[in-house]
Enzyme design. Structure first.
Site, short mmCIF file in Angstrom:
data_model
loop_
_atom_site.label_atom_id
_atom_site.label_comp_id
_atom_site.label_asym_id
_atom_site.label_seq_id
_atom_site.Cartn_x
_atom_site.Cartn_y
_atom_site.Cartn_z
N ASP A 259 -26.65 -51.44 -130.11
CA ASP A 259 -28.01 -51.70 -129.59
C ASP A 259 -28.86 -52.57 -130.52
O ASP A 259 -29.97 -52.18 -130.92
CB ASP A 259 -28.72 -50.38 -129.33
CG ASP A 259 -27.85 -49.36 -128.62
OD1 ASP A 259 -27.02 -49.77 -127.79
OD2 ASP A 259 -28.00 -48.14 -128.89
N ASP B 139 -29.69 -35.01 -133.27
CA ASP B 139 -28.81 -35.00 -134.44
C ASP B 139 -29.22 -35.98 -135.54
O ASP B 139 -28.46 -36.24 -136.46
CB ASP B 139 -27.38 -35.30 -134.01
CG ASP B 139 -27.21 -36.70 -133.43
OD1 ASP B 139 -28.21 -37.44 -133.34
OD2 ASP B 139 -26.07 -37.05 -133.06
N GLY B 140 -30.42 -36.54 -135.45
CA GLY B 140 -30.89 -37.45 -136.48
C GLY B 140 -30.67 -38.91 -136.19
O GLY B 140 -31.22 -39.77 -136.86
N HIS B 141 -29.84 -39.22 -135.18
CA HIS B 141 -29.60 -40.60 -134.80
C HIS B 141 -30.69 -41.06 -133.82
O HIS B 141 -30.80 -40.53 -132.71
CB HIS B 141 -28.23 -40.76 -134.15
CG HIS B 141 -27.12 -40.84 -135.13
ND1 HIS B 141 -26.75 -39.77 -135.93
CD2 HIS B 141 -26.28 -41.86 -135.46
CE1 HIS B 141 -25.73 -40.14 -136.71
NE2 HIS B 141 -25.45 -41.39 -136.45
N GLY C 26 -26.34 -37.90 -122.53
CA GLY C 26 -26.15 -37.43 -121.16
C GLY C 26 -27.27 -36.58 -120.61
O GLY C 26 -27.14 -36.02 -119.52
N LYS C 27 -28.40 -36.47 -121.33
CA LYS C 27 -29.52 -35.66 -120.87
C LYS C 27 -30.79 -36.50 -120.88
O LYS C 27 -30.90 -37.48 -121.62
CB LYS C 27 -29.70 -34.44 -121.77
CG LYS C 27 -28.50 -33.50 -121.80
CD LYS C 27 -28.77 -32.30 -122.69
CE LYS C 27 -27.56 -31.37 -122.75
NZ LYS C 27 -27.26 -30.80 -121.43
N SER D 82 -32.29 -45.35 -118.25
CA SER D 82 -30.84 -45.20 -118.32
C SER D 82 -30.42 -44.22 -117.23
O SER D 82 -30.93 -43.10 -117.16
CB SER D 82 -30.44 -44.67 -119.70
OG SER D 82 -29.07 -44.35 -119.74
N GLU E 172 -28.49 -49.32 -117.61
CA GLU E 172 -29.44 -48.96 -118.66
C GLU E 172 -29.85 -50.21 -119.44
O GLU E 172 -29.45 -51.33 -119.11
CB GLU E 172 -28.84 -47.92 -119.61
CG GLU E 172 -27.57 -48.36 -120.31
CD GLU E 172 -26.93 -47.23 -121.11
OE1 GLU E 172 -27.36 -46.07 -120.96
OE2 GLU E 172 -25.99 -47.51 -121.88
N HIS F 159 -25.92 -53.87 -124.07
CA HIS F 159 -27.20 -53.55 -124.70
C HIS F 159 -27.73 -54.75 -125.49
O HIS F 159 -27.81 -54.75 -126.71
CB HIS F 159 -27.10 -52.33 -125.60
CG HIS F 159 -28.43 -51.62 -125.72
ND1 HIS F 159 -28.64 -50.35 -125.27
CD2 HIS F 159 -29.63 -52.06 -126.20
CE1 HIS F 159 -29.91 -50.02 -125.49
NE2 HIS F 159 -30.53 -51.05 -126.05
N GLN G 233 -17.46 -50.76 -132.40
CA GLN G 233 -18.56 -51.64 -132.00
C GLN G 233 -18.86 -52.65 -133.11
O GLN G 233 -18.88 -52.31 -134.28
CB GLN G 233 -19.80 -50.84 -131.65
CG GLN G 233 -20.40 -50.06 -132.81
CD GLN G 233 -19.76 -48.70 -133.02
OE1 GLN G 233 -18.81 -48.33 -132.35
NE2 GLN G 233 -20.30 -47.94 -133.98
#
Length: 350
Positions: free
Chosen positions: A42, A94-96, A119-120, A179, A225, A295, A320
């Site tokens: 991204d 998770d900090g990302h 996914g949420k 997204s 997205e 992206h 990536q």
């Protein structure tokens, strides 16, 4: 533009030559080992004082700098830890920090970012502000402004991630985002760029079919997205990413585009189909060497348009990698990417 990148490259190359000259076996091994690339998701960019800055998904938002768009130095992270509000929005955060966007306005840099869980749509878009991108400057300090927009399961049928900010012809700021779920949205921002404007103004930019009776907490099969709007001549161009990202060699990510003479749309593809009705002309798709890509962001540097995105390299187990390539335009004003986009290889300096 002056650059020290060639000096760094020569020093690195000289070190490798010294190490690799001890034996024929070592020389062969070094010849076959390519220089490390920037591994990134991204990517977005800004230019400041003849230096390019690259921001990406990562712990605290990872960023790099370069003097030539090819040789990059890891500069660090924007957040030392994480925004203090993050876990109140996404308890499993998770900090990302995901999918940033950066814009310059009134001598300040506004860095937007996403807090979410995969996914949420327990998600929010935040923004942090700095007077400079130069870490050595005494005014360098990121000041978080908190949440701009939040999505809540069962309340919202959209996902507050993947922000991208653009100013219309009157100088009014707008933010595209979204997204999966019910698609990609556009909303007007306040003058200070840190909140939604009142009264709120919302538009749907693009969406795909979502079958009825799917649990509202589920992302659904509408694989789109990362909207990014770029103004070129008489048109606004909406770039979107279709397919699945973040699956390495199994990624199906690819780029599509539509355009409109109005920022709010409707955005039509080359066949006249509305992106809000499932349209979209494919701009760039993966191949055997780069299995998926997407992206993107778009910039104009030194009178040349560039497409910036990430792609998954088959030869490196689908890892990536950063891609930057010229964005050309055909006689009808549609964006075109030449086949040589595959030849760009970033160099991560040490």
């Amino acid at each position: 533009m002056k650059s020290n990148s060639s000096k760094h490259t020569k020093l690195l190359a000289g070190w490798r030559l010294a190490v690799c000259s001890f034996s024929l076996l070592a020389t062969q091994a070094c010849a076959e080992a390519p220089l490390p690339q920037v591994s990134i998701h991204d990517p977005v960019m800004a230019e400041h004082n003849n230096r390019y800055y690259l921001f990406s998904t990562g712990p605290g938002i990872t960023y790099y700098h370069s003097d030539d768009l090819k040789h990059w130095t890891l500069a660090g992270r924007v957040f030392a830890t994480e925004p203090d509000w993050a876990k109140s929005v996404a308890p499993t955060f998770d900090g990302h920090l995901w999918a940033p966007d950066i814009v310059q306005h009134n001598d300040h840099y506004y860095l937007y970012y996403s807090v979410s869980a995969f996914g949420k749509n327990t998600s929010a878009i935040g923004v942090t502000v700095n007077k400079t991108l130069d870490q050595s400057h005494p005014d360098y300090q990121w000041v978080d402004q908190g949440i701009v927009l939040q999505s809540v399961p069962h309340r919202d049928q959209w996902n507050a991630i993947d922000p991208a900010v653009i100013f219309d012809e009157d100088g009014t700021p707008w933010m595209s985002f979204g997204s999966f779920w019910s698609g990609l949205k556009l909303v007007r921002l306040s003058e200070d760029l840190t909140r939604l404007a009142a009264p709120e103004q919302w538009y749907t930019l693009a969406k795909a079919e979502r079958p009825a009776f799917i649990d509202e907490e589920e992302a659904g099969p509408a694989e789109l997205e990362a909207p990014f709007i770029y103004k070129k001549d008489d048109y606004y161009y909406l770039f979107v990413s279709l397919g699945k990202c973040c699956r390495g060699a199994d990624s199906t990510y690819h780029l599509a585009v539509g355009r409109s003479k109005q920022l709010q749309g409707p955005y039509l593809d080359q066949a006249g189909r509305d992106l809000a009705a499932g349209g979209g002309t494919v701009l760039l798709a993966g191949n055997a060497d780069w299995v998926g890509l997407g992206h993107n962001s778009v910039y104009r540097f030194d009178d040349k348009d560039y497409l910036v995105f990430h792609a998954y390299e088959a030869a490196d187990n689908g890892l990536q990698k950063l891609k930057i390539t010229a964005l050309d335009w055909d006689q009808d004003g549609w964006p075109v990417v030449k086949a040589d986009w595959q030849t760009y290889r970033s160099v991560l300096l040490e």
